[in-house]
Design a protein around this motif. Structure first.
Motif, PDB file in Angstrom:
ATOM      1  N   GLN A 161       0.837  -1.179   0.000  1.00  0.00           N
ATOM      2  CA  GLN A 161       0.000   0.000   0.000  1.00  0.00           C
ATOM      3  C   GLN A 161       0.883   1.244   0.000  1.00  0.00           C
ATOM      4  O   GLN A 161       1.891   1.286   0.696  1.00  0.00           O
ATOM      5  N   VAL A 162       0.508   2.211  -0.787  1.00  0.00           N
ATOM      6  CA  VAL A 162       1.312   3.418  -0.888  1.00  0.00           C
ATOM      7  C   VAL A 162       1.122   4.285   0.355  1.00  0.00           C
ATOM      8  O   VAL A 162       0.022   4.371   0.906  1.00  0.00           O
ATOM      9  N   GLN A 163       2.196   4.898   0.812  1.00  0.00           N
ATOM     10  CA  GLN A 163       2.147   5.850   1.920  1.00  0.00           C
ATOM     11  C   GLN A 163       2.112   7.258   1.335  1.00  0.00           C
ATOM     12  O   GLN A 163       2.780   7.540   0.348  1.00  0.00           O
ATOM     13  N   LEU A 164       1.329   8.119   1.973  1.00  0.00           N
ATOM     14  CA  LEU A 164       1.163   9.481   1.484  1.00  0.00           C
ATOM     15  C   LEU A 164       1.598  10.464   2.558  1.00  0.00           C
ATOM     16  O   LEU A 164       1.198  10.327   3.716  1.00  0.00           O
ATOM     17  N   VAL A 165       2.388  11.452   2.176  1.00  0.00           N
ATOM     18  CA  VAL A 165       2.873  12.460   3.124  1.00  0.00           C
ATOM     19  C   VAL A 165       2.549  13.846   2.583  1.00  0.00           C
ATOM     20  O   VAL A 165       3.049  14.234   1.521  1.00  0.00           O
ATOM     21  N   GLU A 166       1.706  14.572   3.339  1.00  0.00           N
ATOM     22  CA  GLU A 166       1.317  15.929   2.941  1.00  0.00           C
ATOM     23  C   GLU A 166       2.266  16.962   3.537  1.00  0.00           C
ATOM     24  O   GLU A 166       2.867  16.748   4.596  1.00  0.00           O
ATOM     25  N   SER A 167       2.354  18.087   2.864  1.00  0.00           N
ATOM     26  CA  SER A 167       3.121  19.224   3.373  1.00  0.00           C
ATOM     27  C   SER A 167       2.545  20.505   2.785  1.00  0.00           C
ATOM     28  O   SER A 167       1.766  20.462   1.822  1.00  0.00           O
ATOM     29  N   GLY A 168       2.939  21.631   3.373  1.00  0.00           N
ATOM     30  CA  GLY A 168       2.542  22.919   2.816  1.00  0.00           C
ATOM     31  C   GLY A 168       1.417  23.621   3.533  1.00  0.00           C
ATOM     32  O   GLY A 168       1.060  24.751   3.186  1.00  0.00           O
ATOM     33  N   GLY A 169       0.830  22.984   4.528  1.00  0.00           N
ATOM     34  CA  GLY A 169      -0.220  23.642   5.271  1.00  0.00           C
ATOM     35  C   GLY A 169       0.338  24.776   6.119  1.00  0.00           C
ATOM     36  O   GLY A 169       1.544  24.961   6.221  1.00  0.00           O
ATOM     37  N   GLY A 170      -0.559  25.551   6.709  1.00  0.00           N
ATOM     38  CA  GLY A 170      -0.128  26.646   7.546  1.00  0.00           C
ATOM     39  C   GLY A 170      -1.208  27.680   7.702  1.00  0.00           C
ATOM     40  O   GLY A 170      -2.394  27.391   7.510  1.00  0.00           O
ATOM     41  N   LEU A 171      -0.782  28.871   8.039  1.00  0.00           N
ATOM     42  CA  LEU A 171      -1.699  29.971   8.282  1.00  0.00           C
ATOM     43  C   LEU A 171      -1.651  30.959   7.128  1.00  0.00           C
ATOM     44  O   LEU A 171      -0.563  31.300   6.634  1.00  0.00           O
ATOM     45  N   ALA A 172      -2.822  31.390   6.673  1.00  0.00           N
ATOM     46  CA  ALA A 172      -2.914  32.387   5.613  1.00  0.00           C
ATOM     47  C   ALA A 172      -4.025  33.360   5.958  1.00  0.00           C
ATOM     48  O   ALA A 172      -4.944  33.033   6.716  1.00  0.00           O
ATOM     49  N   GLN A 173      -3.938  34.529   5.397  1.00  0.00           N
ATOM     50  CA  GLN A 173      -5.008  35.516   5.554  1.00  0.00           C
ATOM     51  C   GLN A 173      -6.046  35.307   4.466  1.00  0.00           C
ATOM     52  O   GLN A 173      -5.746  34.766   3.388  1.00  0.00           O
TER      53      GLN A 173
END
Length: 120
Positions: A1-13
């Protein structure tokens, strides 16, 4: 099964932009896409794109503001989020599916999620 890793989230106006990335651990021919879950609400579909890159689809709530793309050489899917609104605040989850991502039984893998917070 493929593993998925997210990035890039955070705080924005409000009115700002963020770009999410999701890297798969290995080559996948599955459709890749995004869901989100706001506090106290059910997880909802956001967008998905097939390996070919053709005919990406979006929820009505993000259509015209978000753009999904995919780099198969990097096994990575991106979500460019523009004109952000406070109601876009949620944990964003990457997913893969065999067939339409709108059909829950087709979902094969989930990422751990990345928080996006949009301030007014």
């Amino acid at each position: 099964q493929v593993q998925l890793v997210e990035s890039g989230g955070g705080l924005a106006q409000a009115g700002g932009s963020l770009r999410l990335s999701c890297a798969a651990s290995k080559l996948t021919f599955d459709t890749m896409g995004w869901f989100r879950q706001a506090p106290g609400k059910e997880r909802e579909f956001v967008s998905a794109i097939a390996r070919s890159g053709g005919s990406p689809y979006y929820s009505d709530s993000v259509k015209g503001r978000f753009t999904i793309s995919r780099d198969n050489a990097k096994n990575t899917v991106y979500l460019e989020m523009n004109s952000l609104k406070p109601e876009d605040t949620a944990v964003y989850y990457c997913a893969t599916s065999r067939g339409s991502m709108l059909n829950p039984p087709n979902i094969r893998s989930w990422g751990q999620g990345t928080q996006v917070t949009v301030s007014s």
